[in-house]
Design an enzyme around this catalytic site. Structure first.
Site, short mmCIF file in Angstrom:
data_model
loop_
_atom_site.label_atom_id
_atom_site.label_comp_id
_atom_site.label_asym_id
_atom_site.label_seq_id
_atom_site.Cartn_x
_atom_site.Cartn_y
_atom_site.Cartn_z
N THR A 113 -0.57 -5.15 -8.61
CA THR A 113 0.10 -4.60 -7.32
C THR A 113 1.26 -5.48 -7.09
OG1 THR A 113 0.27 -4.25 -5.03
CG2 THR A 113 -0.98 -6.04 -5.56
N LYS B 18 -0.80 -6.64 0.22
CA LYS B 18 -1.91 -6.34 -0.47
C LYS B 18 -2.53 -7.60 -1.17
CE LYS B 18 -1.08 -1.59 -1.91
NZ LYS B 18 -1.13 -0.60 -3.03
N ASP C 149 -4.55 1.79 -4.93
CA ASP C 149 -3.54 2.81 -4.21
C ASP C 149 -4.15 3.37 -3.06
OD1 ASP C 149 -1.02 4.04 -5.42
OD2 ASP C 149 -1.91 5.73 -4.48
P1 ITT Z 1 1.82 -1.17 -5.50
O1 ITT Z 1 1.91 0.20 -5.87
O2 ITT Z 1 2.61 -2.09 -6.33
O3 ITT Z 1 0.36 -1.54 -5.13
P2 ITT Z 1 2.74 -0.07 -2.88
O4 ITT Z 1 3.01 -0.66 -1.69
O5 ITT Z 1 4.04 0.64 -3.60
O6 ITT Z 1 2.44 -1.39 -3.94
P3 ITT Z 1 1.03 2.01 -2.67
O7 ITT Z 1 1.86 2.84 -3.86
O8 ITT Z 1 -0.36 2.19 -2.94
O9 ITT Z 1 1.36 0.44 -2.77
O10 ITT Z 1 1.68 2.52 -1.50
C1 ITT Z 1 0.84 1.98 -0.61
C2 ITT Z 1 1.62 2.17 1.08
O11 ITT Z 1 0.97 2.69 2.06
C3 ITT Z 1 2.18 0.70 1.42
O12 ITT Z 1 3.31 0.59 0.97
C4 ITT Z 1 1.99 1.07 2.83
O13 ITT Z 1 3.42 1.71 3.42
C5 ITT Z 1 1.01 1.88 3.21
N1 ITT Z 1 -0.20 0.97 3.50
C6 ITT Z 1 -1.37 0.83 2.47
N2 ITT Z 1 -2.33 0.26 3.02
C7 ITT Z 1 -1.67 -0.19 4.26
C8 ITT Z 1 -2.09 -1.20 5.23
O14 ITT Z 1 -3.20 -1.90 4.91
N3 ITT Z 1 -1.18 -1.50 6.14
C9 ITT Z 1 -0.22 -0.76 6.37
N4 ITT Z 1 0.16 -0.06 5.47
C10 ITT Z 1 -0.30 0.49 4.37
#
Ligand code: ITT
Length: 204
Positions: A8, A13, A74
């Site tokens: 990631t 995260k 994800d």
């Molecule tokens: P990576 O793909 O590099 O892991 P990303 O942020 O783009 O990073 P995702 O595509 O999985 O990851 O998108 C997840 C989104 O969902 C994240 O950017 C937040 O906007 C939201 N999200 C996920 N988990 C969350 C959390 O614990 N608290 C708040 N928002 C969260």
């Protein structure tokens, strides 16, 4: 010692995984994408589901770094009044140049006028761990709650300032990190993954 790379680029995260791995006392070394790649790669998420996108990210790292396990997350927010949006598009909800502040603003605008009882939502997290050429484990976690009327709190990341978990009268962004990890979708998914690894018997 088993080396794990967390696939990631999201520092929020990374922090949560590091905290949880250390709290669980696992005998493994953890690195993130930022520790291994400069510049940070932008892995294109071509899947239609959390699971497909997690696999894309786990595979990307596994193909490039030898002798490691790759762990991808994800995740996203599903809002009932918006038919499950933003879902897999959570990170990119506000379009080009999306960031947490703009995503939260867009979500508030979309939900304007919707009463509290109809603002139900959940965070979902799908983890894919690639351990070998044909060896994968996957696990999921969910955290139910509702979307507040305004952003509150400065901890966590993403939609945390708008998300009020069930059983709480504070947003996720007001919880201490340990509190969030105990109830979060990511915490649940990681505990489920570790239970699956234990059954396989190859981490401790
Ligand atoms: P990576 O793909 O590099 O892991 P990303 O942020 O783009 O990073 P995702 O595509 O999985 O990851 O998108 C997840 C989104 O969902 C994240 O950017 C937040 O906007 C939201 N999200 C996920 N988990 C969350 C959390 O614990 N608290 C708040 N928002 C969260």
């Amino acid at each position: 010692m088993q080396k794990i790379i967390i696939a990631t680029g999201n520092p929020g995260k990374v922090k949560e995984f590091r905290d949880m791995f250390s709290d669980m006392g696992l005998d493994c070394s953890v690195a993130s994408l930022a520790d291994c790649f400069d510049p940070l790669p932008d892995i294109e998420e071509t899947g239609a589901t959390f699971h497909e996108n997690a696999k894309v990210k786990a595979d990307w790292v596994y193909r490039r770094v030898a002798n490691v396990w790759s762990l991808a997350d994800d995740s996203g927010l599903e809002v009932d009044a918006l038919d499950g949006a933003p879902g897999v598009l959570s990170a990119r909800y506000s379009g080009e140049g999306a960031n947490a502040a703009r995503n939260n603003l867009k979500l508030l605008n979309e939900l304007r006028g919707i009463p509290d009882r109809k603002r139900t939502a959940r965070f979902k997290c799908v983890l894919v761990l690639r351990m070998g050429i044909d060896t994968y484990l996957s696990a999921e976690g969910v955290c139910e709650g509702r979307i507040g009327e305004r952003t509150v709190g400065d901890k966590g990341f993403g939609y945390d300032p708008l998300f009020i978990p069930n059983g709480f009268d504070r947003t996720m962004a007001q919880l201490e990190p340990e509190e969030k990890n105990r109830i979060s979708h990511r915490g649940m998914a990681l505990r489920n993954l570790l239970a699956a690894i234990k059954v396989g018997g190859n981490i401790y």
